[in-house]
Each structure stands twice: as structure tokens, then as C-alpha cells.
Design a protein around this motif. Structure first.
Motif, PDB file in Angstrom:
ATOM      1  N   ASP A 237       0.844  -1.202   0.000  1.00 46.89           N
ATOM      2  CA  ASP A 237       0.000   0.000   0.000  1.00 46.89           C
ATOM      3  C   ASP A 237       0.875   1.246   0.000  1.00 46.89           C
ATOM      4  O   ASP A 237       0.572   2.233  -0.683  1.00 46.89           O
ATOM      5  CB  ASP A 237      -0.922  -0.006   1.221  1.00 46.89           C
ATOM      6  N   ALA A 238       1.990   1.189   0.727  1.00 47.99           N
ATOM      7  CA  ALA A 238       2.931   2.315   0.731  1.00 47.99           C
ATOM      8  C   ALA A 238       3.547   2.513  -0.652  1.00 47.99           C
ATOM      9  O   ALA A 238       3.746   3.656  -1.087  1.00 47.99           O
ATOM     10  CB  ALA A 238       4.021   2.086   1.773  1.00 47.99           C
ATOM     11  N   MET A 239       3.850   1.429  -1.352  1.00 51.01           N
ATOM     12  CA  MET A 239       4.387   1.548  -2.712  1.00 51.01           C
ATOM     13  C   MET A 239       3.446   2.353  -3.591  1.00 51.01           C
ATOM     14  O   MET A 239       3.858   3.279  -4.305  1.00 51.01           O
ATOM     15  CB  MET A 239       4.586   0.163  -3.336  1.00 51.01           C
ATOM     16  N   TRP A 240       2.188   1.963  -3.546  1.00 50.21           N
ATOM     17  CA  TRP A 240       1.194   2.646  -4.375  1.00 50.21           C
ATOM     18  C   TRP A 240       1.078   4.113  -3.981  1.00 50.21           C
ATOM     19  O   TRP A 240       1.053   4.998  -4.846  1.00 50.21           O
ATOM     20  CB  TRP A 240      -0.164   1.950  -4.238  1.00 50.21           C
ATOM     21  N   ARG A 241       1.039   4.392  -2.693  1.00 51.29           N
ATOM     22  CA  ARG A 241       0.922   5.776  -2.225  1.00 51.29           C
ATOM     23  C   ARG A 241       2.120   6.619  -2.671  1.00 51.29           C
ATOM     24  O   ARG A 241       1.976   7.805  -3.008  1.00 51.29           O
ATOM     25  CB  ARG A 241       0.804   5.810  -0.702  1.00 51.29           C
ATOM     26  N   ILE A 242       3.305   6.026  -2.690  1.00 55.69           N
ATOM     27  CA  ILE A 242       4.503   6.758  -3.102  1.00 55.69           C
ATOM     28  C   ILE A 242       4.376   7.234  -4.547  1.00 55.69           C
ATOM     29  O   ILE A 242       4.795   8.345  -4.883  1.00 55.69           O
ATOM     30  CB  ILE A 242       5.752   5.882  -2.889  1.00 55.69           C
ATOM     31  N   LEU A 243       3.780   6.417  -5.398  1.00 56.78           N
ATOM     32  CA  LEU A 243       3.627   6.826  -6.798  1.00 56.78           C
ATOM     33  C   LEU A 243       2.409   7.714  -7.034  1.00 56.78           C
ATOM     34  O   LEU A 243       2.240   8.234  -8.138  1.00 56.78           O
ATOM     35  CB  LEU A 243       3.561   5.596  -7.708  1.00 56.78           C
ATOM     36  N   GLN A 244       1.576   7.912  -6.025  1.00 55.74           N
ATOM     37  CA  GLN A 244       0.456   8.850  -6.164  1.00 55.74           C
ATOM     38  C   GLN A 244       0.813  10.233  -5.622  1.00 55.74           C
ATOM     39  O   GLN A 244       0.010  11.167  -5.724  1.00 55.74           O
ATOM     40  CB  GLN A 244      -0.796   8.333  -5.433  1.00 55.74           C
ATOM     41  N   ALA A 245       1.994  10.360  -5.046  1.00 59.11           N
ATOM     42  CA  ALA A 245       2.414  11.648  -4.487  1.00 59.11           C
ATOM     43  C   ALA A 245       2.574  12.689  -5.598  1.00 59.11           C
ATOM     44  O   ALA A 245       2.727  12.362  -6.776  1.00 59.11           O
ATOM     45  CB  ALA A 245       3.731  11.481  -3.736  1.00 59.11           C
ATOM     46  N   GLU A 246       2.526  13.970  -5.213  1.00 56.43           N
ATOM     47  CA  GLU A 246       2.622  15.045  -6.204  1.00 56.43           C
ATOM     48  C   GLU A 246       3.984  15.085  -6.882  1.00 56.43           C
ATOM     49  O   GLU A 246       4.092  15.472  -8.041  1.00 56.43           O
ATOM     50  CB  GLU A 246       2.339  16.391  -5.535  1.00 56.43           C
ATOM     51  N   LYS A 247       5.021  14.694  -6.155  1.00 57.91           N
ATOM     52  CA  LYS A 247       6.364  14.718  -6.743  1.00 57.91           C
ATOM     53  C   LYS A 247       7.133  13.477  -6.292  1.00 57.91           C
ATOM     54  O   LYS A 247       6.840  12.895  -5.245  1.00 57.91           O
ATOM     55  CB  LYS A 247       7.115  15.977  -6.326  1.00 57.91           C
ATOM     56  N   PRO A 248       8.120  13.053  -7.075  1.00 55.77           N
ATOM     57  CA  PRO A 248       8.897  11.875  -6.697  1.00 55.77           C
ATOM     58  C   PRO A 248       9.787  12.170  -5.505  1.00 55.77           C
ATOM     59  O   PRO A 248      10.302  13.283  -5.358  1.00 55.77           O
ATOM     60  CB  PRO A 248       9.725  11.586  -7.959  1.00 55.77           C
ATOM     61  N   ASP A 249       9.982  11.167  -4.671  1.00 59.57           N
ATOM     62  CA  ASP A 249      10.789  11.364  -3.473  1.00 59.57           C
ATOM     63  C   ASP A 249      11.117   9.993  -2.895  1.00 59.57           C
ATOM     64  O   ASP A 249      10.686   8.962  -3.404  1.00 59.57           O
ATOM     65  CB  ASP A 249      10.031  12.213  -2.451  1.00 59.57           C
ATOM     66  N   ASP A 250      11.878   9.989  -1.807  1.00 56.32           N
ATOM     67  CA  ASP A 250      12.281   8.753  -1.143  1.00 56.32           C
ATOM     68  C   ASP A 250      11.660   8.696   0.249  1.00 56.32           C
ATOM     69  O   ASP A 250      11.618   9.713   0.958  1.00 56.32           O
ATOM     70  CB  ASP A 250      13.808   8.683  -1.040  1.00 56.32           C
ATOM     71  N   PHE A 251      11.189   7.498   0.632  1.00 51.72           N
ATOM     72  CA  PHE A 251      10.466   7.339   1.889  1.00 51.72           C
ATOM     73  C   PHE A 251      10.915   6.084   2.632  1.00 51.72           C
ATOM     74  O   PHE A 251      10.998   5.003   2.030  1.00 51.72           O
ATOM     75  CB  PHE A 251       8.957   7.227   1.647  1.00 51.72           C
ATOM     76  N   VAL A 252      11.175   6.230   3.908  1.00 49.81           N
ATOM     77  CA  VAL A 252      11.360   5.081   4.792  1.00 49.81           C
ATOM     78  C   VAL A 252       9.979   4.551   5.175  1.00 49.81           C
ATOM     79  O   VAL A 252       9.091   5.316   5.547  1.00 49.81           O
ATOM     80  CB  VAL A 252      12.146   5.477   6.059  1.00 49.81           C
ATOM     81  N   ILE A 253       9.820   3.224   5.066  1.00 45.90           N
ATOM     82  CA  ILE A 253       8.568   2.573   5.439  1.00 45.90           C
ATOM     83  C   ILE A 253       8.884   1.556   6.531  1.00 45.90           C
ATOM     84  O   ILE A 253       9.650   0.609   6.314  1.00 45.90           O
ATOM     85  CB  ILE A 253       7.904   1.881   4.235  1.00 45.90           C
ATOM     86  N   ALA A 254       8.321   1.768   7.716  1.00 52.19           N
ATOM     87  CA  ALA A 254       8.648   0.948   8.881  1.00 52.19           C
ATOM     88  C   ALA A 254       7.549   1.080   9.925  1.00 52.19           C
ATOM     89  O   ALA A 254       6.714   1.982   9.854  1.00 52.19           O
ATOM     90  CB  ALA A 254       9.991   1.397   9.470  1.00 52.19           C
ATOM     91  N   THR A 255       7.561   0.180  10.904  1.00 51.79           N
ATOM     92  CA  THR A 255       6.562   0.236  11.978  1.00 51.79           C
ATOM     93  C   THR A 255       7.013   1.109  13.134  1.00 51.79           C
ATOM     94  O   THR A 255       6.196   1.574  13.921  1.00 51.79           O
ATOM     95  CB  THR A 255       6.264  -1.167  12.532  1.00 51.79           C
ATOM     96  N   GLY A 256       8.341   1.296  13.287  1.00 45.31           N
ATOM     97  CA  GLY A 256       8.853   2.039  14.430  1.00 45.31           C
ATOM     98  C   GLY A 256       9.008   1.197  15.679  1.00 45.31           C
ATOM     99  O   GLY A 256       9.211   1.729  16.771  1.00 45.31           O
ATOM    100  N   GLU A 257       8.909  -0.129  15.534  1.00 38.60           N
ATOM    101  CA  GLU A 257       9.139  -1.050  16.653  1.00 38.60           C
ATOM    102  C   GLU A 257      10.219  -2.046  16.249  1.00 38.60           C
ATOM    103  O   GLU A 257      10.329  -2.399  15.079  1.00 38.60           O
ATOM    104  CB  GLU A 257       7.871  -1.846  16.994  1.00 38.60           C
ATOM    105  N   THR A 258      10.995  -2.499  17.217  1.00 34.98           N
ATOM    106  CA  THR A 258      11.995  -3.516  16.919  1.00 34.98           C
ATOM    107  C   THR A 258      11.806  -4.721  17.828  1.00 34.98           C
ATOM    108  O   THR A 258      11.437  -4.576  19.004  1.00 34.98           O
ATOM    109  CB  THR A 258      13.430  -2.952  17.053  1.00 34.98           C
ATOM    110  N   HIS A 259      12.030  -5.897  17.271  1.00 36.66           N
ATOM    111  CA  HIS A 259      11.884  -7.150  18.008  1.00 36.66           C
ATOM    112  C   HIS A 259      12.987  -8.102  17.567  1.00 36.66           C
ATOM    113  O   HIS A 259      13.429  -8.076  16.426  1.00 36.66           O
ATOM    114  CB  HIS A 259      10.513  -7.779  17.737  1.00 36.66           C
ATOM    115  N   SER A 260      13.406  -8.968  18.472  1.00 38.37           N
ATOM    116  CA  SER A 260      14.486  -9.906  18.163  1.00 38.37           C
ATOM    117  C   SER A 260      13.942 -11.187  17.534  1.00 38.37           C
ATOM    118  O   SER A 260      12.740 -11.498  17.633  1.00 38.37           O
ATOM    119  CB  SER A 260      15.265 -10.256  19.428  1.00 38.37           C
ATOM    120  N   VAL A 261      14.842 -11.925  16.904  1.00 37.90           N
ATOM    121  CA  VAL A 261      14.477 -13.238  16.382  1.00 37.90           C
ATOM    122  C   VAL A 261      13.991 -14.135  17.519  1.00 37.90           C
ATOM    123  O   VAL A 261      13.046 -14.908  17.365  1.00 37.90           O
ATOM    124  CB  VAL A 261      15.681 -13.870  15.656  1.00 37.90           C
ATOM    125  N   ARG A 262      14.617 -13.991  18.677  1.00 38.28           N
ATOM    126  CA  ARG A 262      14.202 -14.767  19.845  1.00 38.28           C
ATOM    127  C   ARG A 262      12.748 -14.467  20.214  1.00 38.28           C
ATOM    128  O   ARG A 262      11.962 -15.377  20.508  1.00 38.28           O
ATOM    129  CB  ARG A 262      15.114 -14.457  21.029  1.00 38.28           C
TER     130      ARG A 262
END
Length: 344
Positions: A237-262
């Protein structure tokens, strides 16, 4: 009033996890979707089989063409036939550990493949909006935490090095030729469609095997690696939104949480109420206990030559400018993947 023309999208890597979710999303939005896939002696269409069955023959809006991002001629041919309004560059050799084993191939596909797509667009005169799927692995040995669009890259694998090149060449073509070319720097995103060799699927398949009584041992690498894990359906969904933006740009897409493999292991095996015993390098030797524990054993073969210990993304820009946010929590993601493998 006449209906607006149907938008066309071309997806490289349509048979992968992200490609299948993206095709599903775009078809749901009324797009005509073209997918480029490599020719092989065996088919690899299981992730999009449900789309082909649903779309054909009454709604022929999904078109598959053979091509390869190492072959300029096939790229040009598909772009000329599809005449896309949007191009999503998702095809790559994306397994980090494998990239150490086949570094030249990884860089050819993952790095130069993006360049070939961009140049093919110029050669055939395509004015499509272009999306390149970058990776949090580009940050590697991180300079700061969390990582955002201004954080410098410090790649720690051939795959990550190739992705840094791909991101930079996308930006270069944007600035040099005025192309609508954008990067999404995507942190780890998973789903029941994740490839079997990735650690998250190894874990959830291990849960299913334990539940069926097939195996009580799971071999893994670095349990302490921490990642920012999200759901692949949210990320396309973020991919699609990035191409609907008014101008091209670069975006970090993340949840903002980190968790271990454990942590992933603990949540996954909790789905079937199975306790875990751990054994491996730097750990107390423990066998399988008397209460039906599953043994997770650390195997040094699964460690990378250069480890990435912690990745945590800051998607503030995407939230503010694209209105994007994740909808699936980490526990929900783990449960979703486990349940899919149990049902499978």
C-alpha cells in the motif's frame, strides 16, 4: 461523462511475496496489471494463482510476460507492449545470506537490474512513474537509531551494497532526466507468502512441524538480531501511495518497533503452547526437557560474515506526506503466519 481510462501498472517480481500482494491491491483498484517473470522449466505462480483464477477469462486485466531484468531487450519489449503508467521494480535476489555466496549475480540482478529498467524506460520513451523497492539493509551498521531518509548508508552484505546502488541510480535518473522515480526504503516485512528460506518462515514452518509431531528441533542463526517487522500487505500500500504523491521522493517505510528473532520464536511457539529449550554457542547446554519442549539450536552456518544487529525505522515522513501507517501489529503478524502454516 466518459469513464476515465484504466491505469496500467508493470510489476517486475510479480510472483514474489510483495509482487503478489501488490498485484492484488492494484487489481482491486481497477488497474490493468502486467507482470514480468523469468522463464524457467518449472512454474512459480503459486502466490498469484488465486488472482489468475479470479481475473481470467471474464476480467482479463492481469497479463504475464516472460522477461528478465538482466536482459535489456526483454525489458524494453514488455514496457513497449504494456505501455504502463506505473512501473514497480520489485525483482531482485533478496536473500542476504545467499548474496555472500553469489555476490556477482546478486549485484547484477539487484543493482544493475534497476539501472536497466530505468534506461529501458528512457530508450522506449516511457513516461511511467517508477518505484524502486529499497531495503533497510542499506543502513547496515547503523549510524543512528532510528533510521530515516537522512541516515547515511553503511551496507554490510553484497545484497545491501547492490540496493544502495539501485537507490542512488534511481535518484540520479530522477535528478538527471526529470523522471518520476522514487525509492521506498522498506524495513522487514513478512507474510504467509514469505519464502521458506527466510528466518520468519523457517520459524513458523518449524512451529507447524512441531504441532504435527514431525520435528522438535529447529536450527537458527543469530537469535539476538533485532528487526523492525511489518506486514507485507501494508507495505505494498505504501508503494502505491509513493507513486500517487505530487512529486517523486524517497520514503522510509517501517513500523517504528523492533523485536528480536528470539521474540519471534517465543510468540510463534506460544501459538501452539509449546515451551522452548535453547542450545548453542555461548549458551548453557540444554537438551529437550521432560515437558515436551521444542529445541532451538544455534547453528553458526546461518550467521552472516558481517552481521547487522539492529534495524529500526522512522516512517514519520511517510505518515505525514502519504497518510500511510501500518495496520498489523507484530503479535498479529506472527499469529497470522503461524496459522497459515498450521492450516497449510
Amino acid at each position: 461523462m466518459a469513464d476515465s481510462p484504466t491505469k496500467r501498472a508493470l510489476i517486475t517480481g510479480i510472483t514474489g511475496q510483495d509482487g503478489s500482494y501488490l498485484a492484488e491491491l492494484l487489481l482491486g483498484k481497477g488497474y490493468e496489471v502486467w507482470g514480468m517473470l523469468r522463464r524457467s522449466s518449472t512454474t512459480n505462480l503459486q502466490r498469484i494463482a488465486h488472482l489468475r483464477q479470479r481475473i481470467h477469462p471474464d476480467f482479463p486485466r492481469l497479463h504475464l510476460r516472460h522477461g528478465d531484468i538482466t536482459d535489456v531487450g526483454s525489458i524494453q519489449a514488455v514496457i513497449e507492449e504494456a505501455k504502463p503508467d506505473e512501473i514497480y521494480a520489485l525483482a531482485s535476489q533478496s536473500h542476504v545470506k545467499v548474496s555472500f555466496e553469489v555476490p556477482e549475480y546478486t549485484c547484477d540482478v539487484t543493482g544493475l537490474g534497476t539501472l536497466r529498467l530505468l534506461q529501458a524506460m528512457r530508450d522506449v520513451g516511457s513516461e511511467a512513474s517508477f518505484f524502486h523497492a529499497g531495503s533497510s539493509e542499506q543502513f547496515g551498521k547503523v549510524a543512528e537509531t532510528p533510521q530515516n531518509e537522512l541516515t547515511r548508508f553503511y551496507p554490510r552484505s553484497p545484497y545491501a551494497c547492490a540496493k544502495v546502488f539501485a537507490c542512488n541510480i534511481t535518484k540520479n535518473y530522477r535528478e538527471s532526466y526529470g523522471m518520476f522515480a522514487s525509492n521506498g526504503i522498506f524495513f522487514n516485512h513478512e507474510s504467509p507468502r514469505r519464502g521458506d528460506t527466510f528466518v520468519t518462515r523457517k520459524i513458523t514452518r518449524g512451529v507447524a512441524a512441531a504441532a504435527r509431531g514431525e520435528s522438535d528441533v529447529l536450527l537458527l542463526g543469530n537469535l539476538d538480531a533485532q528487526r523492525d517487522w511489518g506486514f507485507a500487505g501494508d507495505y505494498v500500500d505504501a508503494m502505491w501511495r509513493i507513486l500517487q504523491a505530487e512529486k517523486p521522493d524517497d520514503f522510509v517505510i517501517a513500523t517504528g518497533e523492533t523485536h528480536s528473532v528470539r521474540e519471534f520464536c517465543e510468540l510463534a511457539f506460544a501459538e501452539i503452547d509449546r515451551p522452548i529449550s535453547w542450545r548453542g554457542e555461548g549458551m548453557d547446554e540444554q537438551g529437550i526437557g521432560p515437558n515436551g519442549e521444542v529445541l532451538i539450536e544455534i547453528d553458526s552456518r546461518f550467521f552472516r560474515p558481517a552481521e547487522v544487529d539492529l534495524l529500526l525505522g522512522d516512517a514519520t515522513k511517510a505518515r505525514n506526506e502519504l497518510g500511510w501507517k501500518p495496520t498489523v501489529s507484530f503479535p498479529e503478524l506472527v499469529s497470522m503466519m503461524v496459522r497459515a502454516d498450521l492450516d497449510g
